[in-house]
Design a protein around this motif. Structure first.
Motif, PDB file in Angstrom:
ATOM      1  N   ARG A  48       0.808  -1.299  -0.058  1.00 46.93           N
ATOM      2  CA  ARG A  48       0.147   0.119   0.118  1.00 46.93           C
ATOM      3  C   ARG A  48       0.907   1.092  -0.045  1.00 46.93           C
ATOM      4  NH1 ARG A  48      -4.073   0.340   4.923  1.00 46.93           N
ATOM      5  NH2 ARG A  48      -1.536  -0.296   5.774  1.00 46.93           N
ATOM      6  N   LEU A  49       0.438   2.228  -0.857  1.00 48.20           N
ATOM      7  CA  LEU A  49       1.649   3.576  -0.729  1.00 48.20           C
ATOM      8  C   LEU A  49       0.668   4.796  -0.649  1.00 48.20           C
ATOM      9  CD1 LEU A  49       1.997   5.194  -3.923  1.00 48.20           C
ATOM     10  CD2 LEU A  49       3.436   2.673  -4.610  1.00 48.20           C
ATOM     11  N   SER A  50       1.267   5.883  -0.846  1.00 43.02           N
ATOM     12  CA  SER A  50      -0.174   7.271  -0.279  1.00 43.02           C
ATOM     13  C   SER A  50       0.698   8.008  -1.215  1.00 43.02           C
ATOM     14  CB  SER A  50      -0.302   7.534   1.438  1.00 43.02           C
ATOM     15  OG  SER A  50      -0.676   8.651   1.388  1.00 43.02           O
ATOM     16  N   TRP A  52       1.112  11.749  -2.223  1.00 47.42           N
ATOM     17  CA  TRP A  52       0.030  13.751  -2.276  1.00 47.42           C
ATOM     18  C   TRP A  52       0.135  14.217  -3.199  1.00 47.42           C
ATOM     19  CZ3 TRP A  52       0.694  12.477   2.695  1.00 47.42           C
ATOM     20  CH2 TRP A  52       2.076  11.779   3.535  1.00 47.42           C
ATOM     21  N   ASN A  60      10.458  13.648  -7.505  1.00 49.68           N
ATOM     22  CA  ASN A  60      11.188  12.426  -6.735  1.00 49.68           C
ATOM     23  C   ASN A  60       9.716  11.295  -6.762  1.00 49.68           C
ATOM     24  OD1 ASN A  60      13.318  13.684  -7.092  1.00 49.68           O
ATOM     25  ND2 ASN A  60      13.505  14.615  -4.792  1.00 49.68           N
ATOM     26  N   HIS A  61       8.954  12.021  -6.242  1.00 49.82           N
ATOM     27  CA  HIS A  61       7.509  11.753  -5.913  1.00 49.82           C
ATOM     28  C   HIS A  61       7.411  10.492  -6.932  1.00 49.82           C
ATOM     29  CE1 HIS A  61       4.425  10.547  -3.050  1.00 49.82           C
ATOM     30  NE2 HIS A  61       3.389  11.239  -3.550  1.00 49.82           N
ATOM     31  N   GLN A  64       9.162   7.918  -6.996  1.00 48.26           N
ATOM     32  CA  GLN A  64       9.481   7.000  -5.246  1.00 48.26           C
ATOM     33  C   GLN A  64       7.741   5.281  -5.140  1.00 48.26           C
ATOM     34  OE1 GLN A  64       8.264  10.082  -2.841  1.00 48.26           O
ATOM     35  NE2 GLN A  64      10.643  10.683  -2.180  1.00 48.26           N
ATOM     36  N   LYS A  68       8.798   1.656  -5.848  1.00 48.24           N
ATOM     37  CA  LYS A  68       7.808   1.498  -4.106  1.00 48.24           C
ATOM     38  C   LYS A  68       7.125  -0.534  -5.538  1.00 48.24           C
ATOM     39  CE  LYS A  68       8.286   0.908  -1.392  1.00 48.24           C
ATOM     40  NZ  LYS A  68       9.571   0.467   0.160  1.00 48.24           N
TER      41      LYS A  68
ATOM     42  N   GLU B   8      15.411   5.208   2.961  1.00 49.55           N
ATOM     43  CA  GLU B   8      14.358   4.309   3.374  1.00 49.55           C
ATOM     44  C   GLU B   8      14.230   4.697   4.727  1.00 49.55           C
ATOM     45  OE1 GLU B   8      12.358   2.112   0.360  1.00 49.55           O
ATOM     46  OE2 GLU B   8      13.006   0.807   1.864  1.00 49.55           O
ATOM     47  N   ALA B  37       9.201  12.894   1.072  1.00 53.34           N
ATOM     48  CA  ALA B  37       8.514  11.260   1.617  1.00 53.34           C
ATOM     49  C   ALA B  37       7.176  10.678   0.894  1.00 53.34           C
ATOM     50  CB  ALA B  37       9.450  10.579   3.277  1.00 53.34           C
ATOM     51  N   MET B  38       7.868   9.429   1.077  1.00 47.19           N
ATOM     52  CA  MET B  38       6.632   8.451  -0.077  1.00 47.19           C
ATOM     53  C   MET B  38       5.740   7.675   1.435  1.00 47.19           C
ATOM     54  SD  MET B  38       5.193   6.325  -2.693  1.00 47.19           S
ATOM     55  CE  MET B  38       6.524   5.093  -1.693  1.00 47.19           C
ATOM     56  N   LEU B  39       5.419   7.838   2.103  1.00 42.19           N
ATOM     57  CA  LEU B  39       4.595   6.596   2.737  1.00 42.19           C
ATOM     58  C   LEU B  39       4.503   5.147   2.518  1.00 42.19           C
ATOM     59  CD1 LEU B  39       4.124   5.790   6.136  1.00 42.19           C
ATOM     60  CD2 LEU B  39       2.150   6.545   5.946  1.00 42.19           C
ATOM     61  N   THR B  47       6.866   2.160   6.021  1.00 41.74           N
ATOM     62  CA  THR B  47       8.594   2.698   5.354  1.00 41.74           C
ATOM     63  C   THR B  47       8.262   3.702   5.241  1.00 41.74           C
ATOM     64  OG1 THR B  47       8.919   0.098   4.626  1.00 41.74           O
ATOM     65  CG2 THR B  47      10.512   2.277   3.219  1.00 41.74           C
ATOM     66  N   SER B  49       9.816   6.576   2.256  1.00 43.52           N
ATOM     67  CA  SER B  49      11.076   6.391   0.689  1.00 43.52           C
ATOM     68  C   SER B  49      10.915   8.300   1.234  1.00 43.52           C
ATOM     69  CB  SER B  49      10.628   6.272  -0.032  1.00 43.52           C
ATOM     70  OG  SER B  49       9.920   4.698   0.571  1.00 43.52           O
ATOM     71  N   PHE B  50      12.624   8.219   1.486  1.00 43.12           N
ATOM     72  CA  PHE B  50      12.339   9.640   0.831  1.00 43.12           C
ATOM     73  C   PHE B  50      13.310  10.163  -0.578  1.00 43.12           C
ATOM     74  CE2 PHE B  50      11.813  12.523   5.337  1.00 43.12           C
ATOM     75  CZ  PHE B  50      11.551  11.761   6.539  1.00 43.12           C
ATOM     76  N   ASP B  51      13.571  11.758  -0.124  1.00 37.94           N
ATOM     77  CA  ASP B  51      14.427  12.439  -1.534  1.00 37.94           C
ATOM     78  C   ASP B  51      14.317  13.732  -0.689  1.00 37.94           C
ATOM     79  OD1 ASP B  51      12.730  10.206  -3.549  1.00 37.94           O
ATOM     80  OD2 ASP B  51      15.085  10.579  -4.084  1.00 37.94           O
TER      81      ASP B  51
END
Lengths: 89, 177
Positions: A48-50, A52, A60-61, A64, A68, B8, B37-39, B47, B49-51
């Motif tokens: 599961r990912l959130s 924005w 970047n998002h 990411q 994932k 991460e 960051a992405m949750l 987790t 994940s940062f940039d």
């Protein structure tokens, strides 16, 4: 039909996720999340990912998200491989 | 000068969150200043994940830990982790498993394993990364990151360890011999 994300890079990443069997879920009450993407998996608990609405860096998002998505699919594939538990020694 | 650093965090929270709780946590993360960051979750594991843009990897990680602490979100460890199997090595270097097998079996200086999980050998990523850099598999900055991450994880587990106060004493005792 899911809503379209306002940023084109993130929208492209979401399409990539969907091509790999991820599906959208609303983050109804959330102030900052546009929504979630889910990868339901047979042999282990799903991913599961959130996502924005307005991340600090959309590029970047998007990256990411793609990373994932690839990570979860890769792990799912390894789970299904019969030899994945028999490490060559 | 600012650069982008990717890393991460594996969060301390280990109970499985239902979808509403997951969304609430995402909001808390964003409000803590971590919109870079992405949750994500997989089973019980959470987790981020940062940039993150910063003057150094060290500064990026410390600022992120501090941001999350204000939101009372704990960091258990930083990834990518140091304990790696042959499969994990092949993934990180983007080579075949057979290639990794050759590295470990031939007499070419690949560091020996320092652990085992069932039938699988385990290596320390920070130990093998200089060897991988010499073979052109990794860049110098990847080796630096590996060592920095290992150091952070040592610090995080020391802080979380009930015997933390005696760790300095233990280090002195070992060195005194």
């Amino acid at each position: 039909m899911r809503p379209k994300h306002p940023n084109k890079d993130i929208e492209a990443a979401l399409k990539y996720a969907e091509e790999n069997d991820w599906r959208y879920q609303s983050s109804g009450k959330s102030s900052h999340a546009w929504g979630k993407m889910l990868y339901p998996e047979k042999s282990r608990e799903g991913c599961r990912l959130s996502v924005w609405s307005t991340p600090k860096s959309p590029v970047n998002h998007a990256r990411q998200i793609i990373k994932k998505v690839d990570q979860c699919i890769h792990e799912a594939e390894n789970d299904e491989e019969p030899s994945s538990n028999k490490e060559d020694d | 000068m600012n650069k982008n650093y990717s890393f991460e965090f594996n969060l301390s929270q280990s109970a499985h969150l239902d979808d509403d709780a997951f969304d609430e946590l995402a909001d808390a993360v964003h409000e803590a200043g971590c919109d870079d960051a992405m949750l994500s979750s997989q089973g019980n594991a959470l987790t981020l994940s940062f940039d993150r843009e910063s003057t150094s990897f060290y500064a990026a990680v410390v600022s992120a830990i501090h941001d999350l602490r204000r939101a009372q979100i704990g960091v258990r460890s930083i990834g990518p982790g140091d304990v790696v199997s042959a499969i994990e090595i092949s993934k990180r270097c983007d080579v075949s498993r057979e290639a990794v097998r050759q590295w470990t079996k031939q007499d070419i200086g690949f560091p020996p394993p320092n652990g085992r999980a069932g039938k699988s050998d385990l290596w320390s990523w920070s130990e093998i990364s200089p060897w991988l850099m010499d073979r052109g598999q990794l860049k110098a900055e990847d080796v630096e990151s590996a060592h920095e991450i290992a150091a952070f994880n040592l610090a995080l587990s020391a802080i979380g360890n009930p015997k933390y106060k005696s760790i300095e004493k233990t280090i002195r005792a070992i060195k005194a011999a």
